[in-house]
Write an enzyme that holds these catalytic residues in place. Structure first.
Site, PDB file in Angstrom:
ATOM      1  N   ASP A 239      -0.209   5.225   0.860  1.00 41.68           N
ATOM      2  CA  ASP A 239      -0.492   6.206   1.909  1.00 41.68           C
ATOM      3  C   ASP A 239      -0.668   5.510   3.253  1.00 41.68           C
ATOM      4  O   ASP A 239      -1.511   4.617   3.409  1.00 41.68           O
ATOM      5  CB  ASP A 239      -1.762   6.993   1.568  1.00 41.68           C
ATOM      6  CG  ASP A 239      -1.591   7.837   0.322  1.00 41.68           C
ATOM      7  OD1 ASP A 239      -0.676   8.670   0.292  1.00 41.68           O
ATOM      8  OD2 ASP A 239      -2.379   7.652  -0.630  1.00 41.68           O
TER       9      ASP A 239
ATOM     10  N   ASP B  10       0.873  -1.160   0.000  1.00 43.53           N
ATOM     11  CA  ASP B  10       0.000   0.000   0.000  1.00 43.53           C
ATOM     12  C   ASP B  10       0.921   1.224   0.000  1.00 43.53           C
ATOM     13  O   ASP B  10       2.120   1.113   0.248  1.00 43.53           O
ATOM     14  CB  ASP B  10      -0.884  -0.041   1.253  1.00 43.53           C
ATOM     15  CG  ASP B  10      -1.624   1.245   1.483  1.00 43.53           C
ATOM     16  OD1 ASP B  10      -2.357   1.677   0.579  1.00 43.53           O
ATOM     17  OD2 ASP B  10      -1.459   1.846   2.568  1.00 43.53           O
TER      18      ASP B  10
ATOM     19  N   ASP C 120      -1.478  -0.654   5.996  1.00 40.58           N
ATOM     20  CA  ASP C 120      -1.751  -0.100   7.327  1.00 40.58           C
ATOM     21  C   ASP C 120      -3.225  -0.092   7.682  1.00 40.58           C
ATOM     22  O   ASP C 120      -3.589   0.403   8.753  1.00 40.58           O
ATOM     23  CB  ASP C 120      -1.224   1.335   7.410  1.00 40.58           C
ATOM     24  CG  ASP C 120      -2.028   2.288   6.520  1.00 40.58           C
ATOM     25  OD1 ASP C 120      -2.114   2.018   5.308  1.00 40.58           O
ATOM     26  OD2 ASP C 120      -2.565   3.291   7.036  1.00 40.58           O
TER      27      ASP C 120
END
Length: 228
Positions: A13, A11, A174
């Site tokens: 951001d 991922d 995240d």
């Protein structure tokens, strides 16, 4: 015999870069352009990772499609303006030790690196160029071409492009969206504890949770060494 190819998907951001300042500022600008109350910061960060056309309706359900379209366009314009004014290294700085770890992983012959992100193609291109990372990721899956996370389309496309079997791939992110996407695609899931979703909420969804980027190489090896 050579080692089997391994695919490591990231991922962006909240995992590779900390873009929360620009995300919140851009969402604030978008809602202000419509004369609407701005959602709380925690709510905005809670939808990071989703495609904008899915994320904004989650923040404010029940609006007309035309309003959502204007909010999306206003967000994109504000984000581009901030990035243009500051440059990616200030606008979306890499988390500590990330670049060194990416270079370390990319140096392993049987590792292939990729990205699966809710960013647009244009946004990802600008970010990677700003950090000089265009060469690191063999497969790059973006929101323009796939349903929003947690749909597994991005991971499945990355597996197809690289020819790597699902059992030899891991998704690193995240958010719960990343972990659920990994599960839906049949790949391993590794959560990072420095992003936008609470680490404790990822424990049941991930094979492991780490809190320092320097732990990534070891965690990846442990995941693949564990029983499927």
């Amino acid at each position: 015999m050579s080692d089997a190819l391994r695919l490591i998907l990231f991922d962006v951001d909240g995992t590779l870069v900390d873009s929360q300042g620009d995300i919140v500022a851009s969402m604030t600008s978008a809602f202000a352009s419509e004369g609407m109350a701005v959602p709380k910061r925690d709510a905005i960060l809670g939808i990071v990772g989703l495609s904008l056309d899915v994320a904004i309706p989650k923040l404010v359900p029940g609006l007309d499609a035309a309003v959502y379209a204007r909010l999306v366009d206003a967000y994109k314009a504000a984000y581009m303006a901030l990035r243009g004014a500051q440059g990616s290294q200030i606008s979306s700085p890499l988390y500590p030790h990330i670049r060194a770890v990416l270079d370390q992983l990319s140096a392993v012959d049987h590792y292939l690196l990729g990205v699966a992100t809710g960013k647009s193609r244009r946004g990802l291109d600008a970010l990677l160029a700003g950090h000089g990372m265009e060469h690191l990721f063999l497969t790059q899956q973006v929101a323009d071409h796939h349903p929003s996370k947690p749909h597994p389309a991005m991971i499945l496309a990355a597996l197809s492009e690289t020819g790597v079997a699902a059992q030899n791939a891991v998704m690193i992110g995240d958010t719960s969206f990343d972990m659920d996407m990994a599960r839906a695609a049949g790949v391993r899931a590794l959560a990072v504890g420095w992003g936008y979703h609470r680490a404790e909420d990822l424990v049941g969804r991930a094979d492991d949770v780490i809190y320092d980027a320097r732990a990534l190489p070891g965690a990846i090896e442990r995941i693949w060494e564990s029983k499927q």
